[in-house]
Design an enzyme around this catalytic site. Structure first.
Site, PDB file in Angstrom:
ATOM      1  N   MET A  29     -34.718 -27.091  43.760  1.00 54.52           N
ATOM      2  CA  MET A  29     -33.317 -26.922  44.137  1.00 54.52           C
ATOM      3  C   MET A  29     -32.657 -25.862  43.243  1.00 54.52           C
ATOM      4  SD  MET A  29     -31.955 -30.608  45.409  1.00 54.52           S
ATOM      5  CE  MET A  29     -31.587 -31.286  43.819  1.00 54.52           C
ATOM      6  N   HIS A  33     -35.633 -24.360  35.049  1.00 54.94           N
ATOM      7  CA  HIS A  33     -35.891 -24.536  33.623  1.00 54.94           C
ATOM      8  C   HIS A  33     -37.409 -24.576  33.425  1.00 54.94           C
ATOM      9  CE1 HIS A  33     -36.721 -28.634  34.813  1.00 54.94           C
ATOM     10  NE2 HIS A  33     -35.478 -28.791  35.251  1.00 54.94           N
ATOM     11  N   HIS A  36     -39.657 -26.602  35.889  1.00 58.43           N
ATOM     12  CA  HIS A  36     -39.990 -25.916  37.147  1.00 58.43           C
ATOM     13  C   HIS A  36     -41.077 -24.855  36.901  1.00 58.43           C
ATOM     14  CE1 HIS A  36     -35.611 -26.990  37.972  1.00 58.43           C
ATOM     15  NE2 HIS A  36     -36.226 -27.576  38.974  1.00 58.43           N
ATOM     16  N   ASP A  76     -30.558 -15.631  38.015  1.00 53.49           N
ATOM     17  CA  ASP A  76     -31.387 -15.994  36.869  1.00 53.49           C
ATOM     18  C   ASP A  76     -32.692 -16.658  37.339  1.00 53.49           C
ATOM     19  OD1 ASP A  76     -31.732 -16.352  34.026  1.00 53.49           O
ATOM     20  OD2 ASP A  76     -31.479 -18.498  34.428  1.00 53.49           O
ATOM     21  N   ASP A  77     -32.598 -17.511  38.363  1.00 57.80           N
ATOM     22  CA  ASP A  77     -33.796 -18.169  38.911  1.00 57.80           C
ATOM     23  C   ASP A  77     -34.800 -17.127  39.401  1.00 57.80           C
ATOM     24  OD1 ASP A  77     -32.480 -20.547  38.467  1.00 57.80           O
ATOM     25  OD2 ASP A  77     -32.068 -20.980  40.576  1.00 57.80           O
ATOM     26  N   GLN A  80     -36.737 -15.525  36.642  1.00 60.28           N
ATOM     27  CA  GLN A  80     -37.753 -16.407  36.067  1.00 60.28           C
ATOM     28  C   GLN A  80     -38.959 -16.547  36.996  1.00 60.28           C
ATOM     29  OE1 GLN A  80     -36.623 -19.901  33.857  1.00 60.28           O
ATOM     30  NE2 GLN A  80     -34.499 -19.666  34.496  1.00 60.28           N
ATOM     31  N   LYS A 152     -41.853 -36.152  36.729  1.00 65.10           N
ATOM     32  CA  LYS A 152     -40.544 -36.666  36.321  1.00 65.10           C
ATOM     33  C   LYS A 152     -39.901 -37.447  37.464  1.00 65.10           C
ATOM     34  CE  LYS A 152     -36.587 -34.433  35.972  1.00 65.10           C
ATOM     35  NZ  LYS A 152     -35.288 -35.091  36.101  1.00 65.10           N
ATOM     36  N   SER A 188     -33.987 -31.242  32.910  1.00 66.19           N
ATOM     37  CA  SER A 188     -33.423 -31.486  34.237  1.00 66.19           C
ATOM     38  C   SER A 188     -32.290 -30.489  34.454  1.00 66.19           C
ATOM     39  CB  SER A 188     -32.864 -32.914  34.313  1.00 66.19           C
ATOM     40  OG  SER A 188     -31.961 -33.019  35.400  1.00 66.19           O
ATOM     41  N   SER A 189     -32.151 -30.047  35.703  1.00 62.44           N
ATOM     42  CA  SER A 189     -31.037 -29.133  36.005  1.00 62.44           C
ATOM     43  C   SER A 189     -29.713 -29.812  35.695  1.00 62.44           C
ATOM     44  CB  SER A 189     -31.074 -28.738  37.477  1.00 62.44           C
ATOM     45  OG  SER A 189     -32.337 -28.202  37.804  1.00 62.44           O
ATOM     46  N   ARG A 190     -29.695 -31.151  35.762  1.00 63.28           N
ATOM     47  CA  ARG A 190     -28.445 -31.881  35.545  1.00 63.28           C
ATOM     48  C   ARG A 190     -28.095 -32.008  34.059  1.00 63.28           C
ATOM     49  NH1 ARG A 190     -30.193 -34.827  40.461  1.00 63.28           N
ATOM     50  NH2 ARG A 190     -28.561 -34.469  42.035  1.00 63.28           N
TER      51      ARG A 190
HETATM   52  P1  AMP Z   1     -35.547 -30.150  41.422  1.00 62.48           P
HETATM   53  O1  AMP Z   1     -35.153 -28.719  41.389  1.00 62.48           O
HETATM   54  O2  AMP Z   1     -34.832 -31.001  40.415  1.00 62.48           O
HETATM   55  O3  AMP Z   1     -35.571 -30.725  42.804  1.00 62.48           O
HETATM   56  O4  AMP Z   1     -37.064 -30.185  40.931  1.00 62.48           O
HETATM   57  C1  AMP Z   1     -38.044 -29.429  41.582  1.00 62.48           C
HETATM   58  C2  AMP Z   1     -39.397 -29.882  41.096  1.00 62.48           C
HETATM   59  O5  AMP Z   1     -39.497 -29.695  39.681  1.00 62.48           O
HETATM   60  C3  AMP Z   1     -39.640 -31.369  41.366  1.00 62.48           C
HETATM   61  O6  AMP Z   1     -40.972 -31.548  41.804  1.00 62.48           O
HETATM   62  C4  AMP Z   1     -39.418 -31.982  40.018  1.00 62.48           C
HETATM   63  O7  AMP Z   1     -40.143 -33.172  39.822  1.00 62.48           O
HETATM   64  C5  AMP Z   1     -39.925 -30.895  39.083  1.00 62.48           C
HETATM   65  N1  AMP Z   1     -39.336 -31.064  37.757  1.00 62.48           N
HETATM   66  C6  AMP Z   1     -38.023 -31.186  37.454  1.00 62.48           C
HETATM   67  N2  AMP Z   1     -37.859 -31.391  36.126  1.00 62.48           N
HETATM   68  C7  AMP Z   1     -39.111 -31.414  35.581  1.00 62.48           C
HETATM   69  C8  AMP Z   1     -39.616 -31.597  34.254  1.00 62.48           C
HETATM   70  N3  AMP Z   1     -38.820 -31.809  33.213  1.00 62.48           N
HETATM   71  N4  AMP Z   1     -40.948 -31.544  34.075  1.00 62.48           N
HETATM   72  C9  AMP Z   1     -41.787 -31.344  35.135  1.00 62.48           C
HETATM   73  N5  AMP Z   1     -41.374 -31.157  36.404  1.00 62.48           N
HETATM   74  C10 AMP Z   1     -40.056 -31.196  36.625  1.00 62.48           C
END
Ligand code: AMP
Length: 283
Positions: A29, A33, A36, A76-77, A80, A152, A188-190
């Protein structure tokens, strides 16, 4: 790296990439970081072409959740992902993914059933239907050989593993380890929503998981005892509201009586308005 906005063009590009070799997909999403990027690195090592997607999926957010304010950092994404060796980035607008949104829902959705009502699915009704639906669409658009997800989001992984089996997707789901910050908090993005004080409070989450891991290693395996100990440790923490602490089978997300090797110990808690999750698998 090519940035692609339409399904039609993405399907065309992926079709020609598949003719040239294997294809790995990393769905995200955005607000990327190092977690990802660890998925991207793994995909880069195992596939001829790496595809990433950035889509803040409205369907997986509840009415009172953070869809509007979810961080969006596309420029930025892109840098990366480009540095990580991604060839194709799919970044569609919501109207491209859901052109027939009717009362905020598309007409066809993928319902994983009971598993989607456990753990995060219990506190976020409809969340995993939204996840399963968008991931199904991404799988159909990209048709990857392998798709990479983070451990995670352990409940998400369980839901998607079941979906891949039930709906016969011809691909491999690859689960990647949790990447943490130096202080132990899972990336986490959050996390960027947290104030400095909240961040200190949030550290109780990895800390309680570490204590549980130690107890388990010392032979204390009974789930009720472990959960009681964990809940009482967290009960002393002001500013943190526990959503769940659970010891479950990682495939079904159903509780298990003992934390035997392979069991999933998972936690979700709110620090202020920010919902955080973390977990480990018993070794
Ligand atoms: P998101 O953008 O939060 O939907 O995450 C995209 C993918 O990155 C999902 O498969 C998450 O499980 C993975 N992800 C997010 N945070 C981490 C983390 N700290 N370590 C490993 N994978 C992660």
């Amino acid at each position: 790296m090519r940035i692609i906005r339409t399904i039609e063009e993405m399907q065309r590009e992926c079709r020609s990439a598949r003719r040239a070799g294997s294809l790995g997909l990393v769905p995200t999403m955005g607000a990327l970081h190092a977690g990802h990027l660890s998925l991207v690195r793994r995909a880069r090592g195992e596939n001829d072409t790496v595809v990433a997607s950035i889509f803040v999926n409205p369907l997986q957010f509840g009415a009172n959740e953070d869809l509007e304010k979810y961080p969006r950092t596309l420029e930025d994404d892109c840098e990366q992902l480009e540095r990580g060796g991604v060839e194709l980035l799919f970044a569609p607008a919501p109207e491209e993914m859901y052109p027939r949104m009717n009362a905020l829902k598309p007409q066809t959705m993928v319902d994983p059933g009971a598993i989607a009502t456990r753990l995060d699915g219990a506190s976020r009704p409809g969340h995993f239907i939204g996840v399963a639906t968008v991931v199904t669409k991404l799988f159909h658009i990209v048709q990857p050989d392998r798709a990479y997800f983070g451990q995670k989001d352990a409940a998400q992984l369980a839901v998607l593993r079941q979906m891949v089996r039930d709906l016969d997707f011809d691909l491999e789901l690859v689960a990647c380890p949790i990447v943490r910050d130096s202080d132990g908090l899972a990336l986490s993005s959050r996390n960027r929503y947290l104030s400095e004080t909240q961040r200190r409070t949030a550290l109780a989450i990895p800390k309680v998981l570490r204590s549980l891991r130690t107890r388990i290693e010392l032979g204390d395996r009974r789930s009720p005892d472990l959960l009681r100990a964990g809940e009482s440790e967290l009960g002393q923490k002001s500013g943190l509201a526990l959503d769940y602490l659970a010891i479950v089978d990682p495939d079904t997300l159903l509780p298990v009586p003992e934390a035997l090797p392979g069991a999933l110990v998972a936690i979700a808690a709110k620090v202020g308005e920010t919902r955080l999750i973390d977990n480990f698998i018993v070794e």
